[in-house]
Design an enzyme around this catalytic site. Structure first.
Site, PDB file in Angstrom:
ATOM      1  N   TYR A 138       0.828  -1.212   0.000  1.00 43.80           N
ATOM      2  CA  TYR A 138       0.000   0.000   0.000  1.00 43.80           C
ATOM      3  C   TYR A 138       0.863   1.264   0.000  1.00 43.80           C
ATOM      4  CZ  TYR A 138      -4.797  -1.657   0.722  1.00 43.80           C
ATOM      5  OH  TYR A 138      -6.051  -2.184   0.551  1.00 43.80           O
ATOM      6  N   LYS A 189       2.708 -15.112   2.963  1.00 40.77           N
ATOM      7  CA  LYS A 189       2.950 -15.938   1.775  1.00 40.77           C
ATOM      8  C   LYS A 189       4.454 -16.206   1.707  1.00 40.77           C
ATOM      9  CE  LYS A 189       1.438 -17.759  -2.169  1.00 40.77           C
ATOM     10  NZ  LYS A 189       0.578 -18.952  -2.236  1.00 40.77           N
ATOM     11  N   ASP A 221      -3.414 -17.966   0.853  1.00 41.15           N
ATOM     12  CA  ASP A 221      -4.393 -18.723   0.046  1.00 41.15           C
ATOM     13  C   ASP A 221      -5.092 -19.769   0.914  1.00 41.15           C
ATOM     14  OD1 ASP A 221      -1.934 -19.990   0.234  1.00 41.15           O
ATOM     15  OD2 ASP A 221      -1.913 -20.749  -1.825  1.00 41.15           O
ATOM     16  N   ASP A 245      -6.736  -6.598   4.016  1.00 40.98           N
ATOM     17  CA  ASP A 245      -7.822  -5.953   3.267  1.00 40.98           C
ATOM     18  C   ASP A 245      -8.721  -7.003   2.631  1.00 40.98           C
ATOM     19  OD1 ASP A 245      -9.255  -3.853   1.935  1.00 40.98           O
ATOM     20  OD2 ASP A 245      -8.162  -4.364   0.111  1.00 40.98           O
ATOM     21  N   ASP A 249     -12.788  -8.532   4.061  1.00 41.15           N
ATOM     22  CA  ASP A 249     -14.043  -8.529   3.287  1.00 41.15           C
ATOM     23  C   ASP A 249     -14.609  -9.940   3.212  1.00 41.15           C
ATOM     24  OD1 ASP A 249     -13.670  -5.822   2.697  1.00 41.15           O
ATOM     25  OD2 ASP A 249     -14.408  -6.058   0.644  1.00 41.15           O
TER      26      ASP A 249
HETATM   27  C1  IPM Z   1     -10.608  -0.825   3.593  1.00 44.33           C
HETATM   28  C2  IPM Z   1     -10.813  -0.218   2.219  1.00 44.33           C
HETATM   29  C3  IPM Z   1      -9.636   0.717   1.923  1.00 44.33           C
HETATM   30  C4  IPM Z   1      -8.377  -0.129   1.914  1.00 44.33           C
HETATM   31  C5  IPM Z   1      -9.790   1.509   0.628  1.00 44.33           C
HETATM   32  C6  IPM Z   1     -11.034   2.376   0.648  1.00 44.33           C
HETATM   33  C7  IPM Z   1      -8.593   2.367   0.326  1.00 44.33           C
HETATM   34  O1  IPM Z   1     -10.974  -1.206   1.278  1.00 44.33           O
HETATM   35  O2  IPM Z   1     -10.477  -0.070   4.570  1.00 44.33           O
HETATM   36  O3  IPM Z   1     -10.621  -2.049   3.693  1.00 44.33           O
HETATM   37  O4  IPM Z   1      -8.038  -0.747   0.899  1.00 44.33           O
HETATM   38  O5  IPM Z   1      -7.705  -0.179   2.950  1.00 44.33           O
HETATM   39 MG    MG Z   2     -11.125  -3.179   2.079  1.00 40.07          MG
END
Ligand code: IPM
Ligand code: MG
Length: 357
Positions: A138, A189, A221, A245, A249
């Site tokens: 990042y 990884k 993975d 990240d 999700d």
């Molecule tokens: C998160 C989001 C952010 C990230 C984006 C909006 C830059 O996806 O906080 O998970 O990738 O960190």
């Molecule tokens: Mg995210």
């Protein structure tokens, strides 16, 4: 309680409004709230020509905590990095050194049926994804887009972690596990990446200071597969910025909806930024249907971590559970037989439930 309120873009505005409403109700007259709102993201560009206006940054530097909504607009990725609404959040994380990102994934029993996984897989789920937030690919330099001699473009980024960066997040992981089920799973990884080899070495070394904590390692993975197959094996999952990240999700869906997942980003002291994981969700923004739970539960994390008010935090969490038990659902967690409500009505229901917990 000095709090910077940054609603930002998309559904960020709608859900933050609910979190603030519940905050005011739960704090009542028990403490003085100093809430100051400031623009960020596209709202920052509109107000001051910068996704992270200087005034907003100054406010955040002075605040004890930051309630953040979301930043980002459709087509974000096409805009130059420093002018990009979504990148404001990255700049804020870096500037305030908010390196420890807690993303708790737990199951409200009322929502077991809303998960896409079988009830027995998710019933009783309670894990934390601890994501390193200020390093990795990042922020790694060099980065950019260059033109190769043959005329084609090449995008490049750099994945990197220093030992000290890994050490501090590893310590947070072990300390957190000590207050929970004493299990840390480190995700990287290392079979492919040197960055991950350093990561693993450091985590193992730090782990020696915590002999009571059971340490395991998974490649990312395999970790994503295990999250779907048997997520209850995890207590604290510590990982780098990009893997965290993605995995968060993924883990969010175990709970039924990403609209349920709160987060706290801490700097090693009490200061923190509290943010729903879901982002600006432009497809449903402005419709009044977004799920405010992630924002409300992020606010509860703020009461607990930044202000040492666990009793009030508990109260908010219990009120949220109560509202779910009463059958209230936003569209993302709706199931036949429950009552579909909008963002605002859900916030009102949580406020009303505070009196009953
Ligand atoms: C998160 C989001 C952010 C990230 C984006 C909006 C830059 O996806 O906080 O998970 O990738 O960190
Ligand atoms: Mg995210």
């Amino acid at each position: 309680m000095k709090i910077a309120v940054l609603p930002g873009d998309g559904v960020g505005k709608e859900v933050t409004q609910q979190a603030v409403k519940v905050l005011k109700a739960v704090v009542g007259k028990s403490a003085a709230l100093e809430l100051t709102e400031a623009p960020i993201g596209q709202a920052g560009v509109d107000a001051a020509g910068d996704p992270l206006p200087m005034k907003t940054l100054e406010l955040c530097r002075k605040a004890e905590a930051i309630l953040f909504g979301a930043a980002g607009v459709p087509g974000d990725e096409k805009i130059e990095f420093n002018k990009r609404p979504g990148a404001s959040l990255l700049r804020l994380r870096k500037d305030l050194d908010l390196f420890a990102n807690f993303r708790p994934v737990f199951m409200f029993k009322e929502l077991i049926g809303a998960s896409t996984l079988k009830p027995e897989i998710v019933d009783g789920l309670d894990l934390i994804i601890l994501r390193e937030l200020t390093g990795d690919v990042y922020f790694g330099e060099p980065r950019g887009i260059r033109t190769l001699p043959n005329g084609e473009r090449e995008g490049f980024n750099t994945m990197r972690y220093s030992e000290s960066e890994v050490e501090r997040i590893a310590r947070v992981a072990f300390e957190t596990a000590m207050g929970r089920r004493r299990k840390v799973c480190s995700v990287e990884k290392a079979n492919v990446l040197e960055t991950s080899q350093v990561w693993r070495d450091v985590v193992v070394r730090v782990g020696k200071d915590y002999p009571e904590v059971e340490l395991s390692h998974l490649f990312v993975d395999a970790a994503s597969m295990m999250l779907m197959r048997a997520p209850k094996q995890f207590d604290v999952m510590v990982t780098g910025n990009i893997f965290g990240d993605i995995l968060s999700d993924c883990a969010a869906m175990l709970t039924g909806s990403i609209g349920m997942l709160p987060s706290a980003s801490l700097a090693g002291d009490k200061k923190g930024l509290y943010e729903p994981v879901h982002g600006s969700a432009p497809d449903i923004a402005g419709k009044g249907i977004a799920n405010p739970f992630a924002a409300i539960l992020s606010m509860a994390m703020m009461l607990r971590y930044s202000f040492d008010l666990p009793v009030l935090a508990d109260k908010v969490e219990k009120a949220a559970a109560r509202v779910l038990a009463d059958g209230y659902r936003t569209a993302d967690i709706f199931q036949p037989g429950t009552r579909k409500v909008g963002t605002e009505e859900m916030g009102d229901a949580v406020v009303a439930a505070l009196a009953r917990v």
